[in-house]
Enzyme design. Structure first.
Site, PDB file in Angstrom:
ATOM      1  N   LYS A 220    -132.673  19.711 -80.711  1.00  0.00           N
ATOM      2  CA  LYS A 220    -133.965  20.015 -81.421  1.00  0.00           C
ATOM      3  C   LYS A 220    -134.493  21.504 -81.725  1.00  0.00           C
ATOM      4  CE  LYS A 220    -135.461  15.388 -81.570  1.00  0.00           C
ATOM      5  NZ  LYS A 220    -136.883  14.334 -81.478  1.00  0.00           N
ATOM      6  N   ARG A 254    -133.481  10.890 -74.083  1.00  0.00           N
ATOM      7  CA  ARG A 254    -132.317  11.029 -75.583  1.00  0.00           C
ATOM      8  C   ARG A 254    -131.156  12.049 -75.711  1.00  0.00           C
ATOM      9  NH1 ARG A 254    -132.208  11.456 -81.201  1.00  0.00           N
ATOM     10  NH2 ARG A 254    -131.373   9.405 -82.209  1.00  0.00           N
TER      11      ARG A 254
HETATM   12  N1  HH2 Z   1    -134.909  11.652 -82.857  1.00  0.00           N
HETATM   13  C1  HH2 Z   1    -134.157  11.752 -83.248  1.00  0.00           C
HETATM   14  C2  HH2 Z   1    -133.313  10.674 -84.051  1.00  0.00           C
HETATM   15  N2  HH2 Z   1    -133.927   9.135 -83.127  1.00  0.00           N
HETATM   16  N3  HH2 Z   1    -135.362   8.460 -81.420  1.00  0.00           N
HETATM   17  C3  HH2 Z   1    -136.272   8.563 -81.000  1.00  0.00           C
HETATM   18  N4  HH2 Z   1    -137.087   7.171 -79.823  1.00  0.00           N
HETATM   19  N5  HH2 Z   1    -136.983  10.087 -80.262  1.00  0.00           N
HETATM   20  C4  HH2 Z   1    -136.823  11.168 -81.059  1.00  0.00           C
HETATM   21  O1  HH2 Z   1    -137.065  11.735 -80.466  1.00  0.00           O
HETATM   22  C5  HH2 Z   1    -135.640  10.593 -81.737  1.00  0.00           C
HETATM   23  C6  HH2 Z   1    -135.330   9.906 -82.372  1.00  0.00           C
HETATM   24  C7  HH2 Z   1    -133.356  12.636 -84.481  1.00  0.00           C
HETATM   25  O2  HH2 Z   1    -132.416  13.294 -83.661  1.00  0.00           O
HETATM   26  P1  HH2 Z   1    -130.454  12.729 -83.931  1.00  0.00           P
HETATM   27  O3  HH2 Z   1    -130.739  11.150 -84.524  1.00  0.00           O
HETATM   28  O4  HH2 Z   1    -130.176  13.355 -83.085  1.00  0.00           O
HETATM   29  O5  HH2 Z   1    -130.649  13.072 -86.070  1.00  0.00           O
HETATM   30  P2  HH2 Z   1    -130.568  12.768 -86.806  1.00  0.00           P
HETATM   31  O6  HH2 Z   1    -132.032  12.118 -87.225  1.00  0.00           O
HETATM   32  O7  HH2 Z   1    -130.543  13.848 -88.284  1.00  0.00           O
HETATM   33  O8  HH2 Z   1    -129.368  11.861 -87.022  1.00  0.00           O
END
Ligand code: HH2
Length: 272
Positions: A220, A254
């Site tokens: 992040k 995660r």
């Molecule tokens: N962060 C993201 C997405 N979902 N869910 C939870 N519970 N906690 C988090 O910190 C979280 C989440 C963002 O990360 P990522 O899925 O890699 O990115 P994107 O939303 O751009 O696909």
């Protein structure tokens, strides 16, 4: 409470669990999104599992800052073919969605956890999960992805996030979701500045209550702000942050980089 109820699974709380991210998106911030190629997505999910993931978290809408919502039918079109395959693997599958229609379809397809970045604020979402036995992750977010990073402000971020999560947990319990199914998440990067994220991270240990905490800091921008590194060069920062979260009592990490996180946890466990 020693385990988290997660559909047919019981997730141990004796050690930190690794949740491997599978993004079925064209626009995820980390650049790992796979869309339109079901085979590649399934292969990626398999690699996350072989790397040591305890749970897979599959999402079909990017929630990066500035992202616009994906229509339900498009989200389902991306999600279902992959979900239908990987729910046969005998491992817990979490679906990252805030849309009640997608939650219902995911549970019908065999998902055992719903990961809601909007913290179950929607009555229809509560209804979608209430009748099942899935685990439910309620995450704190201020605003929505499109605008959440414009000017987030808090008087006391730790207290406000705690109170918000307590209210979200209360809504779930009132809707009939058993406490043993609940996971909470302060939502790093969702409507927060670096200072807010740091305060929340430092407060992890102090987090009251008995509920398991999920921490998502992998790749992040807070890690980019600390190290000055671009998203593709945040592996070391992500692994260290995951390890520190584990030390601070996080139950679920995660992460994008499962194998490296697994190694870090193994070394910690042997040397601590
Ligand atoms: N962060 C993201 C997405 N979902 N869910 C939870 N519970 N906690 C988090 O910190 C979280 C989440 C963002 O990360 P990522 O899925 O890699 O990115 P994107 O939303 O751009 O696909």
């Amino acid at each position: 409470m020693k385990s988290i109820r997660c559909g047919d699974y019981r997730l141990s709380r004796e050690r930190p669990l690794i949740m491997g991210i599978v993004n079925l998106t064209p626009d995820s911030f980390s650049g790992d999104g796979l869309t339109g190629n079901i085979g590649k997505a399934i292969e990626h999910a398999r690699r996350q599992l072989e790397g040591g993931a305890d749970i897979l978290d599959i999402g079909a809408e990017s929630t990066r800052p500035g992202a616009l919502p994906t229509p339900v039918d498009e989200e389902l079109r991306r999600l279902l073919p992959v979900l239908q395959e990987i729910t046969r693997w005998g491992v817990p599958i979490s679906v990252d969605t805030y849309k009640p229609e997608v939650m219902r379809a995911a549970l019908d397809a065999g998902a055992s956890m719903i990961n809601d970045i909007t913290g179950m604020q929607d009555e229809a979402a509560l209804q979608a999960v209430a009748g099942s036995d899935c685990a439910v992750c309620v995450m704190h977010m201020r605003g929505m992805p499109g605008t959440m990073q414009l000017a987030p402000e808090y008087n006391d971020v730790v207290k406000e996030v705690d109170a918000w999560l307590a209210a979200a947990v209360g809504r779930c319990l009132a809707a009939g979701v058993d406490r043993a199914r609940l996971v909470i998440d302060p939502g790093f990067g969702f409507g927060k500045t670096l200072q807010h994220n740091l305060a929340l991270f430092r407060a992890l240990l102090a987090g009251e209550g008995d509920l398991p905490v999920l921490v998502g800091v992998s790749r992040k921008s807070m890690l980019g702000q600390i190290t000055g590194r671009a998203v593709e060069d945040r592996l070391a920062a992500s692994v260290v942050a995951a390890l520190l979260a584990a030390q601070r009592g996080a139950s679920i990490l995660r992460v994008h980089d499962v194998l490296e996180t697994k190694d870090a946890l193994a070394v910690w466990s042997a040397l601590k």
